[in-house]
Design an enzyme around this catalytic site. Structure first.
Site, PDB file in Angstrom:
ATOM      1  N   ASP A 215       0.833  -1.203   0.000  1.00  0.00           N
ATOM      2  CA  ASP A 215       0.000   0.000   0.000  1.00  0.00           C
ATOM      3  C   ASP A 215       0.868   1.255   0.000  1.00  0.00           C
ATOM      4  OD1 ASP A 215       0.901  -0.139   2.616  1.00  0.00           O
ATOM      5  OD2 ASP A 215      -1.087  -0.061   3.540  1.00  0.00           O
TER       6      ASP A 215
ATOM      7  N   GLU B 257       9.694  -3.783  10.485  1.00  0.00           N
ATOM      8  CA  GLU B 257      10.050  -2.481   9.913  1.00  0.00           C
ATOM      9  C   GLU B 257      10.520  -1.496  10.980  1.00  0.00           C
ATOM     10  OE1 GLU B 257       8.251   1.055   7.019  1.00  0.00           O
ATOM     11  OE2 GLU B 257       7.121  -0.789   7.334  1.00  0.00           O
TER      12      GLU B 257
END
Length: 274
Positions: free
Chosen positions: A58, A196
Site C-alpha cells: 500500500d 520495519e
C-alpha cells in the site's frame, strides 16, 4: 550470478514459490529477497531478476498515487495494481497489502476483502499490520486458505498513532511485546513477518524466537530476508531517500535528462526527422 554460492536452488528454479517454500528457505539458511512492484513492466523485471517475494504494497499511495501516507489507499486501488503485477510475475510468490480499514472492522470484512485479492487479482497471499490484536483475523484468513504475511514494528497504517515514521521497539518492554506479537502471529498461522524500523538486535531476537521467516526493512541484517520499496532503491524521487534503503540507481536523473532532451529536440525541430 550465483555460481560458487551453495543453497540457492530456489533462486535458480523456475518453480513458482509459495509460503511453504519460503518457510523452508529459513530452515536451510537461504536469505529471502523481496521487492515491491506496482505495475506490469516492473513486476516482469523484478520476477526475471530472481526475487523470491513480490509485494504489492500500500506504499503505492506514497510512491505511485502521490498521497502523503498510505491511509487513503482503497481495496479497489490495491486490486487494480495487483492485477497488473500478477500478469508480470510467474516465479515469485505474490502478496498484496490489505489497506487501512479493510480488515480492522470485522473478520467477515477481512475475509471478503482478502478473498478479492486472490480471486480477482491473482495473488497468493495478503499482508496485514499488527500483532496479537489481529491474531484472530489472521487465523480466520489462514483457515479460509489465504496465506498471511504479518507486519510488526513501524506499521505505516498507524502513522498518526506513532506521531510519524519513527523507529519502534526501542525499550526492553517494547521488545518483549514485539517477540510476543511475533509468536502470536506465528501461532495464528502467518507464514512470515515483516519487521520495519526496529533496532537490529530486536529484529535478531524476534528472528530467533519464531520458526517462520522474518523479512526486514530498516531492521538490520539479522532477519531471514530483506524488502525494499522498488521506487526507493531505484532512486525515482530525488526528494526522498530513506536512511534504511540503498539506492542501486538514480533513475530520476536519467528520466529527467531524457525528458529534457526530448523537449529540446521537439522545440528545435530535431525530432521527428524526415
Amino acid at each position: 550470478m550465483c555460481s560458487g554460492i551453495t543453497g540457492y536452488e530456489n533462486w535458480m528454479s523456475d518453480k513458482r514459490l509459495s509460503a511453504p517454500a519460503l518457510i523452508q528457505m529459513k530452515k536451510t539458511g537461504q536469505k529471502i529477497v523481496c521487492l515491491t512492484a506496482y505495475d506490469y513492466p516492473t513486476a516482469r523485471l523484478v520476477d526475471a531478476a530472481g526475487v523470491d517475494l513480490v509485494l504489492v504494497g500500500d506504499s503505492l499511495g506514497n510512491v505511485v498515487l502521490g498521497y502523503e501516507n498510505t491511509l487513503p489507499v482503497t481495496v479497489d486501488d490495491m486490486v487494480h495494481h495487483a492485477k497488473a503485477v500478477a500478469r508480470g510475475v510467474s516465479r515469485a510468490m505474490l502478496v498484496v497489502d490489505m489497506p487501512f480499514m479493510s480488515y480492522q472492522t470485522s473478520i467477515p470484512s477481512a475475509l471478503e476483502n482478502a478473498g478479492r485479492f486472490l480471486k480477482e487479482a491473482g495473488a497468493q497471499g495478503v499482508k496485514l499490520e499488527g500483532g496479537a490484536e489481529v491474531a484472530e483475523t489472521v487465523a480466520k484468513l489462514v483457515q479460509a486458505g489465504i496465506p498471511v504475511l504479518g507486519h510488526l514494528g513501524m506499521t505505516p497504517q498507524s502513522v498518526h498513532a506513532f506521531g510519524g515514521y519513527v523507529k519502534q521497539a526501542r525499550s526492553a518492554d517494547a521488545q518483549e511485546k514485539l517477540i510476543s506479537d511475533a509468536q502470536a502471529l506465528q501461532d495464528a498461522g502467518a507464514f512470515a513477518i515483516v519487521l520495519e524500523l526496529i533496532p537490529s538486535e530486536a529484529a535478531a531476537q524476534v528472528t530467533q524466537a519464531v520458526e517462520i521467516p522474518t523479512i526486514g526493512i530498516g531492521a538490520g541484517s539479522g532477519c531471514d530476508g530483506q524488502v525494499l520499496v522498488v521506487n526507493d532503491m531505484l532512486g525515482m524521487d530525488e526528494r526522498f531517500a530513506p536512511k534504511h534503503s540503498r539506492q542501486y540507481a538514480r533513475l530520476h536523473e536519467i528520466m529527467r535528462s531524457a525528458f529534457e532532451s526530448y523537449a529540446e529536440d521537439v522545440r528545435f525541430g530535431r525530432f521527428p526527422e524526415d
